[in-house]
Write a protein that holds these residues in place. Sequence first.
Motif, PDB file in Angstrom:
ATOM      1  N   ILE A  71     -10.444  -3.297  49.098  1.00 31.73           N
ATOM      2  CA  ILE A  71     -10.109  -3.659  47.933  1.00 31.73           C
ATOM      3  C   ILE A  71     -11.308  -3.560  46.642  1.00 31.73           C
ATOM      4  O   ILE A  71     -11.322  -2.934  45.621  1.00 31.73           O
ATOM      5  CB  ILE A  71      -9.410  -5.271  47.541  1.00 31.73           C
ATOM      6  N   ALA A  72     -12.418  -3.956  47.227  1.00 36.81           N
ATOM      7  CA  ALA A  72     -13.791  -3.961  46.502  1.00 36.81           C
ATOM      8  C   ALA A  72     -14.112  -2.544  46.068  1.00 36.81           C
ATOM      9  O   ALA A  72     -14.453  -2.106  44.970  1.00 36.81           O
ATOM     10  CB  ALA A  72     -15.021  -4.776  46.793  1.00 36.81           C
ATOM     11  N   MET A  73     -13.941  -1.661  47.305  1.00 34.55           N
ATOM     12  CA  MET A  73     -14.157  -0.325  46.919  1.00 34.55           C
ATOM     13  C   MET A  73     -13.477   0.628  46.061  1.00 34.55           C
ATOM     14  O   MET A  73     -13.697   1.257  45.162  1.00 34.55           O
ATOM     15  CB  MET A  73     -14.112   0.571  48.210  1.00 34.55           C
ATOM     16  N   GLY A  74     -11.896  -0.189  46.109  1.00 35.92           N
ATOM     17  CA  GLY A  74     -10.940   0.317  45.063  1.00 35.92           C
ATOM     18  C   GLY A  74     -11.227   0.065  43.836  1.00 35.92           C
ATOM     19  O   GLY A  74     -11.089   0.741  42.824  1.00 35.92           O
ATOM     20  N   ILE A  75     -11.831  -0.983  43.522  1.00 33.35           N
ATOM     21  CA  ILE A  75     -12.261  -1.438  41.955  1.00 33.35           C
ATOM     22  C   ILE A  75     -13.205  -0.914  41.539  1.00 33.35           C
ATOM     23  O   ILE A  75     -13.497  -0.294  40.358  1.00 33.35           O
ATOM     24  CB  ILE A  75     -12.523  -2.921  41.988  1.00 33.35           C
ATOM     25  N   LEU A  76     -14.359  -0.415  42.222  1.00 34.43           N
ATOM     26  CA  LEU A  76     -15.581   0.169  41.895  1.00 34.43           C
ATOM     27  C   LEU A  76     -15.035   1.812  41.825  1.00 34.43           C
ATOM     28  O   LEU A  76     -15.832   2.304  40.782  1.00 34.43           O
ATOM     29  CB  LEU A  76     -16.341   0.157  43.232  1.00 34.43           C
ATOM     30  N   SER A  77     -14.140   2.201  42.291  1.00 29.78           N
ATOM     31  CA  SER A  77     -13.840   3.632  41.809  1.00 29.78           C
ATOM     32  C   SER A  77     -13.269   3.748  40.578  1.00 29.78           C
ATOM     33  O   SER A  77     -13.524   4.906  40.119  1.00 29.78           O
ATOM     34  CB  SER A  77     -12.638   3.964  42.958  1.00 29.78           C
ATOM     35  N   LEU A  78     -13.074   2.763  39.765  1.00 29.71           N
ATOM     36  CA  LEU A  78     -12.545   2.768  38.485  1.00 29.71           C
ATOM     37  C   LEU A  78     -13.786   3.371  37.550  1.00 29.71           C
ATOM     38  O   LEU A  78     -13.542   3.929  36.585  1.00 29.71           O
ATOM     39  CB  LEU A  78     -12.010   1.372  37.976  1.00 29.71           C
ATOM     40  N   PHE A  79     -15.243   3.232  37.824  1.00 27.52           N
ATOM     41  CA  PHE A  79     -16.058   3.347  37.049  1.00 27.52           C
ATOM     42  C   PHE A  79     -16.395   4.883  37.003  1.00 27.52           C
ATOM     43  O   PHE A  79     -16.461   5.519  35.661  1.00 27.52           O
ATOM     44  CB  PHE A  79     -17.403   2.728  37.460  1.00 27.52           C
ATOM     45  N   PRO A  80     -16.508   5.790  38.137  1.00 30.96           N
ATOM     46  CA  PRO A  80     -16.391   7.088  37.698  1.00 30.96           C
ATOM     47  C   PRO A  80     -15.078   7.785  37.172  1.00 30.96           C
ATOM     48  O   PRO A  80     -15.267   8.680  36.614  1.00 30.96           O
ATOM     49  CB  PRO A  80     -16.561   7.875  39.309  1.00 30.96           C
ATOM     50  N   VAL A  81     -14.059   7.075  37.533  1.00 30.65           N
ATOM     51  CA  VAL A  81     -12.654   7.519  36.713  1.00 30.65           C
ATOM     52  C   VAL A  81     -12.894   7.431  35.463  1.00 30.65           C
ATOM     53  O   VAL A  81     -12.471   8.125  34.512  1.00 30.65           O
ATOM     54  CB  VAL A  81     -11.660   6.797  37.411  1.00 30.65           C
ATOM     55  N   ALA A  82     -13.357   6.289  34.757  1.00 29.44           N
ATOM     56  CA  ALA A  82     -13.421   5.823  33.314  1.00 29.44           C
ATOM     57  C   ALA A  82     -14.351   6.956  32.603  1.00 29.44           C
ATOM     58  O   ALA A  82     -14.331   7.359  31.648  1.00 29.44           O
ATOM     59  CB  ALA A  82     -13.889   4.438  33.363  1.00 29.44           C
ATOM     60  N   ILE A  83     -15.499   7.252  33.634  1.00 28.70           N
ATOM     61  CA  ILE A  83     -16.534   7.880  32.783  1.00 28.70           C
ATOM     62  C   ILE A  83     -16.306   9.519  32.800  1.00 28.70           C
ATOM     63  O   ILE A  83     -16.571  10.210  31.744  1.00 28.70           O
ATOM     64  CB  ILE A  83     -17.927   7.855  33.422  1.00 28.70           C
ATOM     65  N   TYR A  84     -15.593  10.022  33.849  1.00 30.27           N
ATOM     66  CA  TYR A  84     -15.539  11.461  34.012  1.00 30.27           C
ATOM     67  C   TYR A  84     -14.932  12.197  32.728  1.00 30.27           C
ATOM     68  O   TYR A  84     -15.547  13.223  32.264  1.00 30.27           O
ATOM     69  CB  TYR A  84     -14.482  11.759  34.967  1.00 30.27           C
ATOM     70  N   PRO A  85     -13.914  11.606  31.836  1.00 26.85           N
ATOM     71  CA  PRO A  85     -13.568  12.436  30.796  1.00 26.85           C
ATOM     72  C   PRO A  85     -14.690  12.667  29.717  1.00 26.85           C
ATOM     73  O   PRO A  85     -14.496  13.479  28.744  1.00 26.85           O
ATOM     74  CB  PRO A  85     -12.531  11.603  30.185  1.00 26.85           C
ATOM     75  N   PHE A  86     -15.504  11.783  29.668  1.00 28.25           N
ATOM     76  CA  PHE A  86     -16.689  11.828  28.564  1.00 28.25           C
ATOM     77  C   PHE A  86     -17.927  12.442  29.249  1.00 28.25           C
ATOM     78  O   PHE A  86     -18.656  13.212  28.535  1.00 28.25           O
ATOM     79  CB  PHE A  86     -17.048  10.592  28.448  1.00 28.25           C
ATOM     80  N   ALA A  87     -17.954  12.955  30.441  1.00 23.45           N
ATOM     81  CA  ALA A  87     -19.080  13.811  31.165  1.00 23.45           C
ATOM     82  C   ALA A  87     -19.336  15.031  30.446  1.00 23.45           C
ATOM     83  O   ALA A  87     -20.708  15.445  30.276  1.00 23.45           O
ATOM     84  CB  ALA A  87     -18.858  13.918  32.751  1.00 23.45           C
ATOM     85  N   LYS A  88     -18.364  15.699  30.112  1.00 24.37           N
ATOM     86  CA  LYS A  88     -18.399  17.110  29.612  1.00 24.37           C
ATOM     87  C   LYS A  88     -19.137  17.154  28.126  1.00 24.37           C
ATOM     88  O   LYS A  88     -19.356  18.306  27.695  1.00 24.37           O
ATOM     89  CB  LYS A  88     -17.103  17.928  29.589  1.00 24.37           C
ATOM     90  N   ARG A  89     -19.074  16.021  27.579  1.00 27.51           N
ATOM     91  CA  ARG A  89     -19.919  15.713  26.335  1.00 27.51           C
ATOM     92  C   ARG A  89     -21.136  15.554  26.449  1.00 27.51           C
ATOM     93  O   ARG A  89     -22.002  15.850  25.419  1.00 27.51           O
ATOM     94  CB  ARG A  89     -19.276  14.557  25.630  1.00 27.51           C
TER      95      ARG A  89
END
Length: 320
Positions: free
Chosen positions: A143-161
């Motif tokens: 469960i803790a690992m799953g919650i942590l996965s939200l950080f790269p998911v949230a950042i990815y769309p902005f990375a190409k900027r």
Amino acid sequence: MQGQSPTPDGRVADAVKGNWVDTHAPEALRPYMRLSRADRPIGTWLLLLPCWWGLALAMLADQSPRWGDLWIFTGCALGAWLMRGAGCTWNDITDRHIDGSVERTRSRPIPSGQATVRGAALWMGLQALLAFGILLTFNQAAIAMGILSLFPVAIYPFAKRFTWWPQVFLGLAFNWGAMLAWVAHSGRLDWPAVALYSAGMAWTLFYDTIYAHQDAEDDALIGVKSTARLFGDRSPVWLRRFIVATVSLMALAIILAVQPAGSVLALALSLVAPWAMGWHMTWQLRSFDPNNSERLLALFHLNRDTGLIPLIFLVLALFA
């Protein structure tokens, strides 16, 4: 940018022709299913397969498969479908001003006017909530690992900027399941899972660089960064490096996991997995043509099979 969809009946330009969303889904739901990429299932496979790798490798490591693993297997499949949908919806919300300027993406639901930002946000929240419900059935560490996965998911769309390497952020998000599924089985995070996660990241750099070449010209015009633009004519050299990294890191993960407790036959069978995967990637590279969009998309889709190949040998090794 919003207006009329540039394709008939609201169909997204790069969707699989005759897909079930365009032909069978209720009309009112079609824009939201398109936001989730339900008409383009390849992304769900690319998110799911590292999960199944991680579970199979964890079972090989402790030689103790159990009935609960069937639920982990199923829960990962359901969760991958939901979280891929939520992640893609988030991506479309953040990219709504960019997508309208790119030929391949201007038919997506938000820039084409099929869905509003508010509707998309509510749809994203519903998918994430259902996925969280599935996550809660796993152990606390998972469960803790799953919650942590939200950080790269949230950042990815902005990375190409802000970076020429947005594919790294996609790899961080898309391969997290390799560690999560390992933890769901074993209750802890171990080095083999980290090595497998790293192998998945190298694989993502391979297939998403190929994919990004479709948009290289449009991306250059609007200032969006990608490894395809960064590598340019040297892309084949870099793709070959990603193949080597994928094979080497997956082999390391297998040796770390299987060698201490597994049989010689199990180790030998499981080591065929990265070797066969590497050959499939090499075969793709031979057909790589950065100027042929149809070929690029076809190669990208082939990576479902690329990811299934090592899974087959890992599962066979369980019975050795």
